[in-house]
Design a protein around this motif. Structure first.
Motif, short mmCIF file in Angstrom:
data_model
loop_
_atom_site.label_atom_id
_atom_site.label_comp_id
_atom_site.label_asym_id
_atom_site.label_seq_id
_atom_site.Cartn_x
_atom_site.Cartn_y
_atom_site.Cartn_z
N GLN A 46 2.52 11.33 -6.33
CA GLN A 46 3.33 10.23 -6.87
C GLN A 46 4.53 10.82 -7.60
O GLN A 46 4.52 11.97 -8.03
N ARG A 85 8.94 9.59 -8.88
CA ARG A 85 10.07 8.69 -8.65
C ARG A 85 10.77 9.05 -7.34
O ARG A 85 10.44 10.06 -6.71
N ARG A 108 2.89 8.67 -1.92
CA ARG A 108 2.66 7.43 -2.67
C ARG A 108 1.22 7.00 -2.35
O ARG A 108 0.59 7.58 -1.45
N TYR A 154 -1.57 3.84 -6.33
CA TYR A 154 -0.97 3.76 -7.67
C TYR A 154 0.35 2.98 -7.67
O TYR A 154 0.78 2.51 -8.72
N GLU A 155 0.98 2.82 -6.50
CA GLU A 155 2.19 1.99 -6.43
C GLU A 155 1.92 0.59 -6.99
O GLU A 155 2.81 -0.06 -7.52
N LEU A 172 2.62 0.50 -10.41
CA LEU A 172 3.94 1.06 -10.74
C LEU A 172 5.02 0.06 -10.34
O LEU A 172 5.41 -0.78 -11.14
N ARG A 216 4.15 -3.55 -11.04
CA ARG A 216 4.16 -3.87 -12.47
C ARG A 216 5.60 -3.95 -13.00
O ARG A 216 5.97 -4.91 -13.68
N TYR A 234 1.41 14.09 -10.26
CA TYR A 234 2.62 13.36 -10.63
C TYR A 234 3.76 14.38 -10.70
O TYR A 234 3.74 15.31 -11.51
N TYR A 262 9.49 2.43 -15.66
CA TYR A 262 8.65 3.28 -14.80
C TYR A 262 7.93 4.33 -15.64
O TYR A 262 6.76 4.63 -15.41
N ALA A 295 4.98 2.79 -17.12
CA ALA A 295 3.96 2.51 -16.10
C ALA A 295 3.27 3.81 -15.66
O ALA A 295 2.04 3.86 -15.50
N PHE A 296 4.04 4.89 -15.48
CA PHE A 296 3.44 6.18 -15.12
C PHE A 296 2.51 6.66 -16.24
O PHE A 296 1.40 7.12 -15.98
N ALA A 329 -0.77 4.83 -16.05
CA ALA A 329 -1.58 5.25 -14.90
C ALA A 329 -2.19 6.63 -15.15
O ALA A 329 -3.38 6.86 -14.89
#
Lengths: 281, 281
Positions: free
Chosen positions: B65, B67, B124, B127-128, B131, B134, B169, B208, B211-212, B215
């Motif tokens: 995962q 950006r 990806r 978990y999207e 992310l 959300r 990540y 983001y 959100a990351f 997660a």
């Protein structure tokens, strides 16, 4: 040398495997040189696959067939490992599951055909259904004999959707097969690969030959050709498969696609971002 | 250095990404050496994957995962290309299809989890759904907020079936992202990769991040851990991911499986075959 032409089963021709030399020493006997060339071909394969992936306009289906120990796994390891797994899927066809066996023989195959931009490699394939099923009378002749046309029709459907198809028959001698079984017996890291089937299939050698000859003769078409690859020498096999693969991929004349967005607008966005970043500091 | 420990998100800890250095110059600044080590790690990965494949007792799931332009594709190309595609499948999760959207969010993911002996890489992942969904309020909070537990339960189901899970990540700075967009703008072979989304997502950078962080904090578990990889320098990112991968694979303590057949019987069969071959000549 034009390897594509050299090893192609000419559509409409009748294959007699006894006329094909599985060693082909006269064609090439310089192992060092061939291995170096294969390394270079692997680099080309990587580049060309990237273009195929970027272009997303066509796909490639590769079928690998051959007897036990003919080198299907080895060819995948030595040639197709050059590919980015993100755009390359390998499917090994084993004994059909209960659900698979309750469908027509192309059902499980169709599900794993390559999408645009992708490469699918079949380790064994739908051709098993005119090989092992025929040799062992698992289905009656009036069933398997119809499959050649069914296969050709299926493959042409894929071709019409921009799937390129290359089918490799890895040709080995019975002596070479026995020699490879011996190596599996001797190496502890290869023991696990031995199965009873290795030996139980050998008495059917000639029946398989006939079945292979029919599949090669009836199903080599212009857009979904068969190639007979001399398989006794692994390094030469890898070199020939890689050569044909590169020749085919090059013939697609691929181009990187045009950007899907207005580049000037994107450039403006970029500069606005840079400005913001600078002011933020 | 114990890279696994170094970059692991300790289960139960609360992640604050602002405390993570995306460059990590102090950890390593010798590019040549790291690249050489990565080459060696790739060889190890190849060996270890072969054992995983032969053993057929467990599987490995890797989630990538990050950006846009964080290096998910690059990591696959540089690290996972070392794997034999016969035992490694990469799935890129894009916008769900109509059918996929009509199921729960784990439905399409479950279908592509790795079978025994195989490696699955997710470009990806599930978990999207905590992310992008959300950040853009694509589902209400009482839906996405339940997903962390749902994800943990799902992953533990896989773990209970001998699937090892590693989640990476790839952590980059906004400046590094912009720099990579610039390179896409400048290189004709990279133009096609540019999308409007590259820029339209940048104003949501902080959302983001939050959100990351959630997660990473809520879903790093002992058997399905998250790792935060310094992603600004590609060669270091590759080196760290490869290191953690090798460390994990080694910890499985894999062995080549015992042959499934009686080796003495097989040896007899072999010698009978050899005799027949000789008499035939």
């Amino acid at each position: 040398m034009d390897y594509y032409k050299q090893f192609l089963v000419k559509p409409g021709s009748k294959v007699d495997l006894s006329k094909f030399d599985a060693t082909a020493k006269d064609l090439c006997d310089d192992r060092k040189k061939a291995e170096k060339q294969t390394d270079a071909l692997r680099e080309e394969i990587q580049e060309l696959q990237y273009q195929l992936y970027a272009e997303r306009k066509r796909s490639l289906l590769v079928c690998l067939q051959g007897r036990d120990a003919a080198g299907k796994d080895g060819t995948i390891r030595h040639v197709f490992q050059a590919m980015n797994p993100q755009g390359c899927t390998v499917t090994s066809f084993k004994v059909p599951s209960t659900v698979e066996a309750e469908h027509d023989f192309l059902w499980r195959v169709h599900k794993v055909t390559p999408r645009k931009g992708h490469v699918a490699v079949f380790n064994r394939s739908h051709y098993e259904e005119v090989l092992v099923q025929r040799v062992h009378n698992m289905v009656p002749e009036d069933v398997w004999s119809k499959r050649y046309d069914q296969i050709n029709n299926f493959e042409q459907l894929l071709v019409a959707n921009q799937t390129h198809i290359l089918k490799f028959y890895l040709h080995i001698d019975p002596e070479e097969q026995l020699d490879r079984f011996k190596k599996r017996l001797e190496s502890p890291a290869k023991n696990w690969k031995i199965s009873h089937a290795d030996y139980s299939e050998r008495p059917y050698w000639d029946e398989y030959t006939k079945a292979f000859e029919d599949a090669l003769s009836k199903c080599s078409t212009e857009n979904a050709p068969w190639f007979i690859i001399p398989g006794n020498r692994k390094w030469f096999r890898d070199f020939v498969v890689a050569s044909i693969l590169v020749q085919a991929l090059k013939s697609f004349d691929m181009k990187f696609p045009e950007p899907t967005v207005d580049m000037d607008e994107i450039r403006k966005l970029y500069h606005a971002e840079v400005k913001k970043e600078k002011n933020g500091k």
